[in-house]
Design a protein around this motif. Sequence first.
Motif, mmCIF file in Angstrom:
data_model
loop_
_atom_site.group_PDB
_atom_site.id
_atom_site.type_symbol
_atom_site.label_atom_id
_atom_site.label_comp_id
_atom_site.label_asym_id
_atom_site.label_seq_id
_atom_site.Cartn_x
_atom_site.Cartn_y
_atom_site.Cartn_z
ATOM 1 N N LEU A 6 0.799 -1.394 -0.029
ATOM 2 C CA LEU A 6 -0.040 0.077 0.026
ATOM 3 C C LEU A 6 0.666 1.269 -0.030
ATOM 4 N N ALA A 7 0.469 2.214 -0.650
ATOM 5 C CA ALA A 7 1.072 3.521 -0.829
ATOM 6 C C ALA A 7 0.835 4.509 0.526
ATOM 7 N N HIS A 8 1.887 5.173 0.755
ATOM 8 C CA HIS A 8 1.685 5.931 2.087
ATOM 9 C C HIS A 8 0.593 7.024 1.823
ATOM 10 N N ILE A 9 -0.424 7.194 2.652
ATOM 11 C CA ILE A 9 -1.403 8.383 2.596
ATOM 12 C C ILE A 9 -1.228 9.275 3.548
ATOM 13 N N PRO A 10 -0.697 10.538 3.632
ATOM 14 C CA PRO A 10 -0.886 11.502 4.751
ATOM 15 C C PRO A 10 -2.131 11.629 5.335
ATOM 16 N N LYS A 11 -2.074 12.014 6.594
ATOM 17 C CA LYS A 11 -3.105 12.253 7.379
ATOM 18 C C LYS A 11 -3.896 13.482 6.921
ATOM 19 N N ILE A 12 -3.451 14.282 6.624
ATOM 20 C CA ILE A 12 -4.272 15.283 5.979
ATOM 21 C C ILE A 12 -3.605 15.874 4.591
ATOM 22 N N THR A 13 -4.424 15.725 3.468
ATOM 23 C CA THR A 13 -3.825 16.115 2.259
ATOM 24 C C THR A 13 -4.611 17.217 1.479
ATOM 25 N N GLN A 14 -3.944 18.506 1.094
ATOM 26 C CA GLN A 14 -4.944 19.539 0.361
ATOM 27 C C GLN A 14 -4.561 19.025 -1.133
ATOM 28 N N ILE A 15 -5.735 18.172 -1.533
ATOM 29 C CA ILE A 15 -5.496 17.460 -2.773
ATOM 30 C C ILE A 15 -5.741 18.658 -3.873
ATOM 31 N N SER A 16 -6.634 19.554 -3.766
ATOM 32 C CA SER A 16 -6.736 20.647 -4.869
ATOM 33 C C SER A 16 -7.202 21.921 -3.731
ATOM 34 N N LYS A 17 -7.638 23.015 -4.850
ATOM 35 C CA LYS A 17 -8.209 24.193 -3.881
ATOM 36 C C LYS A 17 -9.472 24.001 -3.236
ATOM 37 N N LYS A 18 -10.085 22.920 -3.736
ATOM 38 C CA LYS A 18 -11.629 22.601 -3.206
ATOM 39 C C LYS A 18 -11.847 21.216 -2.438
ATOM 40 N N ILE A 19 -10.721 20.552 -2.543
ATOM 41 C CA ILE A 19 -10.804 19.277 -1.807
ATOM 42 C C ILE A 19 -9.436 18.942 -0.854
ATOM 43 N N ILE A 20 -9.927 18.473 0.308
ATOM 44 C CA ILE A 20 -9.056 18.255 1.411
ATOM 45 C C ILE A 20 -9.347 17.026 2.069
ATOM 46 N N ARG A 21 -8.370 15.920 1.966
ATOM 47 C CA ARG A 21 -8.418 14.593 2.211
ATOM 48 C C ARG A 21 -8.161 14.460 3.494
ATOM 49 N N ILE A 22 -8.884 13.617 4.622
ATOM 50 C CA ILE A 22 -8.512 13.539 5.811
ATOM 51 C C ILE A 22 -8.516 12.011 6.174
ATOM 52 N N LEU A 23 -7.700 11.490 6.344
ATOM 53 C CA LEU A 23 -7.455 9.882 6.798
ATOM 54 C C LEU A 23 -8.089 9.683 7.970
ATOM 55 N N GLY A 24 -8.840 8.606 8.008
ATOM 56 C CA GLY A 24 -9.802 7.980 9.095
ATOM 57 C C GLY A 24 -8.830 7.464 10.264
ATOM 58 N N CYS A 25 -7.492 7.145 9.937
ATOM 59 C CA CYS A 25 -6.610 6.600 10.915
ATOM 60 C C CYS A 25 -6.984 5.419 11.476
ATOM 61 N N ASN A 26 -7.746 4.728 10.761
ATOM 62 C CA ASN A 26 -8.162 3.367 11.156
ATOM 63 C C ASN A 26 -7.966 2.191 10.389
ATOM 64 N N PRO A 27 -6.645 2.161 10.101
ATOM 65 C CA PRO A 27 -5.955 1.112 9.002
ATOM 66 C C PRO A 27 -6.502 -0.286 9.543
ATOM 67 N N GLY A 28 -6.689 -1.255 8.293
ATOM 68 C CA GLY A 28 -6.897 -2.682 8.653
ATOM 69 C C GLY A 28 -7.080 -3.448 7.543
ATOM 70 N N PRO A 29 -7.342 -4.702 7.479
ATOM 71 C CA PRO A 29 -7.250 -5.390 6.160
ATOM 72 C C PRO A 29 -8.188 -5.089 5.149
ATOM 73 N N MET A 30 -9.269 -4.688 5.716
ATOM 74 C CA MET A 30 -10.282 -4.158 4.831
ATOM 75 C C MET A 30 -10.441 -2.756 4.543
ATOM 76 N N THR A 31 -10.057 -1.933 5.351
ATOM 77 C CA THR A 31 -10.040 -0.332 5.349
ATOM 78 C C THR A 31 -8.629 -0.106 4.679
ATOM 79 N N LEU A 32 -7.608 -0.850 4.389
ATOM 80 C CA LEU A 32 -6.418 -0.270 3.896
ATOM 81 C C LEU A 32 -5.738 0.446 4.762
ATOM 82 N N GLN A 33 -5.200 1.625 4.067
ATOM 83 C CA GLN A 33 -4.618 2.647 5.021
ATOM 84 C C GLN A 33 -5.491 3.402 5.975
ATOM 85 N N GLY A 34 -6.964 3.092 5.911
ATOM 86 C CA GLY A 34 -7.794 3.857 6.689
ATOM 87 C C GLY A 34 -8.960 4.392 5.569
#
Length: 285
Positions: A6-34
């Motif tokens: 799995l690729a690394h996903i930062p906990k907070i990412t400003q993907i674009s001016k209109k989109i901020i991704r916030i990782l759920g911090c709940n990794p697991g076999p079915m949730t992948l990185q979270g």
Amino acid sequence: MASVSLAHIPKITQISKKIIRILGCNPGPMTLQGTNTYLIGTGKKRILIDSGSPDFPEYITNLKSEITKENLEISDIIITHWHSDHIGGVKDILKHVSKSDCSIWKYPRSDEESSYDFKVKWLENNQQFLVDDNTLKIIHTPGHTTDHIVVHLLEDNAIFSGDCVLGEGTAVFEDLHDYMLSLNLILNLKPSIIYPAHGSVVNDPVKKLEFYIQHRNEREKQILECLNKDKSKIFTEMDIVEQIYTSTPKHLWPAAAVNVSHHLTKLEKENKVKCVQSLGFKSNL
């Protein structure tokens, strides 16, 4: 379901001016990185897609930090489907992050609907939300679950795919027939990008969707070949998994067996296999 590194996903990412991704911090076999959750908009009031799992304080801290830093408000939370890692964090968000007038939206299930500790407003297919100069369109995409939706950001031709399409690996589903229809529905939109609820951003969505469709067709072919090797033998779902999921880690085999079961249900409806006294399945060809 992932069987890749799995690729690394930062906990907070400003993907674009209109989109901020916030990782759920709940990794697991079915949730992948979270679980990926997304804040949409450019103004003070934003829409949040999905809410992560319940009782993950690191996620709430990160979401609250971003809201406070940018002086934002969450006006609406759109839930892609009923699974706990998507709707479970709503209660914590309402308690610690957002104001009481935040609306929670979800598409109704066709099977038994869960009860929630908060008011839910019911989404409709093709319903639209305006956030600043952006339009979010709700598209009902059953298959993973009966209530699953994707969110189409029209101005960018971008899809927030929930669990219908993942950033790594392939998805599980409840109804293969509906799932295939949903994949083709999204494919026909020819999205420019997909933001999944698990895994990295999909920058080649048409290729990914075509792979998903081909992969499911190939799995069906493998299942039939497995059953036809010995037409007198009765196969359980796990018998089939052991033969055709050889590159999948064994801890994911139970999930693979669920997918095989759904394939078999579809094939039984098509009279290509038959269930033998609830013991397993054999070829009907």
